[in-house]
Scaffold this active site. Structure first.
Site, PDB file in Angstrom:
ATOM      1  N   ARG A 131     -41.115 -17.052  54.238  1.00  0.00           N
ATOM      2  CA  ARG A 131     -40.432 -18.039  53.409  1.00  0.00           C
ATOM      3  C   ARG A 131     -41.542 -18.720  52.616  1.00  0.00           C
ATOM      4  O   ARG A 131     -42.263 -18.030  51.913  1.00  0.00           O
ATOM      5  CB  ARG A 131     -39.633 -18.987  54.309  1.00  0.00           C
ATOM      6  CG  ARG A 131     -38.381 -19.516  53.673  1.00  0.00           C
ATOM      7  CD  ARG A 131     -37.520 -20.306  54.639  1.00  0.00           C
ATOM      8  NE  ARG A 131     -38.198 -21.481  55.200  1.00  0.00           N
ATOM      9  CZ  ARG A 131     -37.650 -22.310  56.082  1.00  0.00           C
ATOM     10  NH1 ARG A 131     -36.427 -22.104  56.516  1.00  0.00           N
ATOM     11  NH2 ARG A 131     -38.314 -23.355  56.547  1.00  0.00           N
ATOM     12  N   CYS A 308      -7.765 -28.022  55.718  1.00  0.00           N
ATOM     13  CA  CYS A 308      -7.612 -28.348  54.298  1.00  0.00           C
ATOM     14  C   CYS A 308      -8.794 -29.211  53.851  1.00  0.00           C
ATOM     15  O   CYS A 308      -9.691 -29.496  54.632  1.00  0.00           O
ATOM     16  CB  CYS A 308      -6.305 -29.097  54.071  1.00  0.00           C
ATOM     17  SG  CYS A 308      -4.893 -28.312  54.877  1.00  0.00           S
ATOM     18  N   MET A 309      -8.775 -29.644  52.608  1.00  0.00           N
ATOM     19  CA  MET A 309      -9.904 -30.431  52.110  1.00  0.00           C
ATOM     20  C   MET A 309     -10.022 -31.772  52.839  1.00  0.00           C
ATOM     21  O   MET A 309     -11.124 -32.241  53.125  1.00  0.00           O
ATOM     22  CB  MET A 309      -9.748 -30.681  50.606  1.00  0.00           C
ATOM     23  CG  MET A 309     -10.968 -31.359  49.991  1.00  0.00           C
ATOM     24  SD  MET A 309     -10.813 -31.659  48.235  1.00  0.00           S
ATOM     25  CE  MET A 309     -11.002 -30.017  47.568  1.00  0.00           C
TER      26      MET A 309
END
Ligand SMILES: *Cc1c(COP(=O)(O)O)cnc(C)c1O
Length: 368
Positions: A131, A308-309
């Protein structure tokens, strides 16, 4: 609590840090990037310093600036910044800079020239994570240029450091080979006259399982917050975060009722459905649909259908559940509630992501 909250147990953070400190003769850096893994960077940093940490670590320069603005005086290392980024705030805040590339080094040297003083840098070597950090061929060049800049008074090489790829898998062969590569990197640095005060490599899993990786400083992130980086061992750490909400509405529905978007869940009997006002906009992973665990009134249930949101639904069967009852998503587990580890398993992720997601939400955070 009215609707939903994340509570963070600062005593747990203090205690975890003290526990980690007892296990090493190295200094402890509390890593508080990503708003303290969702626990609040400033509050977590303070608690960790009280617990015995002497350094703070952040990814970005902005995160480091937030700590300074809050009045924290401990040394701070920030390592995720791009060559060319203005370093004025970092210089003013006396932030130690991680340096992986010649481009970053040139940026630091230019900033030092402007500031008229030397800047503290930690040279990073890539020992196998692939990395950031200078690779084996670039390392001697980086070290040579850094040594010259140190002689010229532009930088002070405070640290030489690296990061593990597989420390969370004890016994993984890369751990030994990365340690050997680190040793080689230090030898190269020494050849150019660089003898850093602080050699550091260990993250939480290495801190907990590989004393030979501790060197002068260990960088503890997840363990500070009481979560284990290694599946199956808790190491005496106490999880600091609890996520809970009040049931928005509870109602009876008949057998065969589809629940939430897409009707991916259908009741198999007449049931009480409870709506919990937390969704993916608050950090609940959508991948926890139909699998995420919740404790309501002392009983464990599972999310029914899609997250859901802003909310999700729980099928409580015939349990006595009402509007305003408390739903605990996760916590330390004292009252039989699920843990962040349970959520990680259910949602196919790691505990790091669970707490970080919940913390960066619109939900209010309180400290206890
Ligand atoms: C995030 C991070 C750490 C902390 O890792 P944990 O596994 O949470 O202890 C240490 N060092 C670097 C470079 C990091 O990015």
């Amino acid at each position: 609590m009215w609707q939903a909250e994340i509570s963070v147990d600062l005593d747990a953070i203090r205690g975890n840090t003290a526990l980690l400190k007892r296990g090493t003769s190295a200094e402890v850096m509390a890593v508080v990037k990503a708003d303290g893994y969702g626990h609040g960077a400033v509050e977590s940093a303070r608690a960790a310093l009280e617990g015995g940490a002497t350094w703070l670590g952040t990814a970005t320069l902005g995160e480091a600036a937030v700590l300074r603005a809050a009045g924290l005086r401990a040394p701070i290392l920030a390592w995720l910044w791009t060559a060319g980024t203005p370093l004025t705030a970092a210089v003013e805040g006396d932030i130690d800079l991680g340096v992986s590339t010649l481009g970053q080094l040139a940026t630091v040297i230019a900033a030092a020239r402007e500031a008229g003083r030397s800047l503290r840098t930690h040279l990073k070597i890539d020992t196998g994570l692939s990395r950031s950090g200078a690779g084996a061929t670039d390392w001697p060049v980086l070290v040579e240029v850094a040594a010259k800049a140190q002689t010229d008074g532009f930088i002070e090489v405070t640290g030489v450091w690296s990061h593990f790829a597989c420390a969370d898998t004890p016994g993984h062969p890369s751990i030994d080979s990365q340690l050997a590569a680190f040793d080689d990197g230090l030898t190269v640095a020494r050849r150019f006259g660089i003898e850093p005060q602080l050699r550091h490599m260990a993250n939480s899993p290495a801190l907990l399982t590989r004393p030979d990786s501790h060197f002068d400083l260990v960088r503890a992130g997840i363990a500070t917050y009481g979560l284990s980086p290694i599946e199956g061992s808790q190491f005496g750490l106490r999880p600091a975060m609890t996520a809970r909400a009040r049931i928005l509405t509870a109602k009876r529905v008949p057998e065969g009722q589809g629940v939430s978007y897409g009707h991916t869940y259908v009741t198999s009997a007449p049931s009480t459905l409870a709506v919990v006002p937390l969704g993916y906009g608050d950090g609940v992973p959508r991948s926890a649909s139909s699998v995420g665990p919740v404790l309501i009134n002392g009983r464990r249930f599972t999310i029914a259908g899609r997250v859901c949101m802003d909310q999700f639904v729980v099928d409580c069967g015939d349990a006595d559940v009402h509007e305003g009852d408390l739903a605990i998503l996760f916590g330390p587990g004292d009252h039989g509630e699920p843990t962040a580890d349970d959520w990680a398993r259910a949602a196919g992720t790691i505990n790091y992501e669970i707490v970080t997601r919940f913390g960066s939400s619109r939900v209010s955070r309180i400290y206890v």
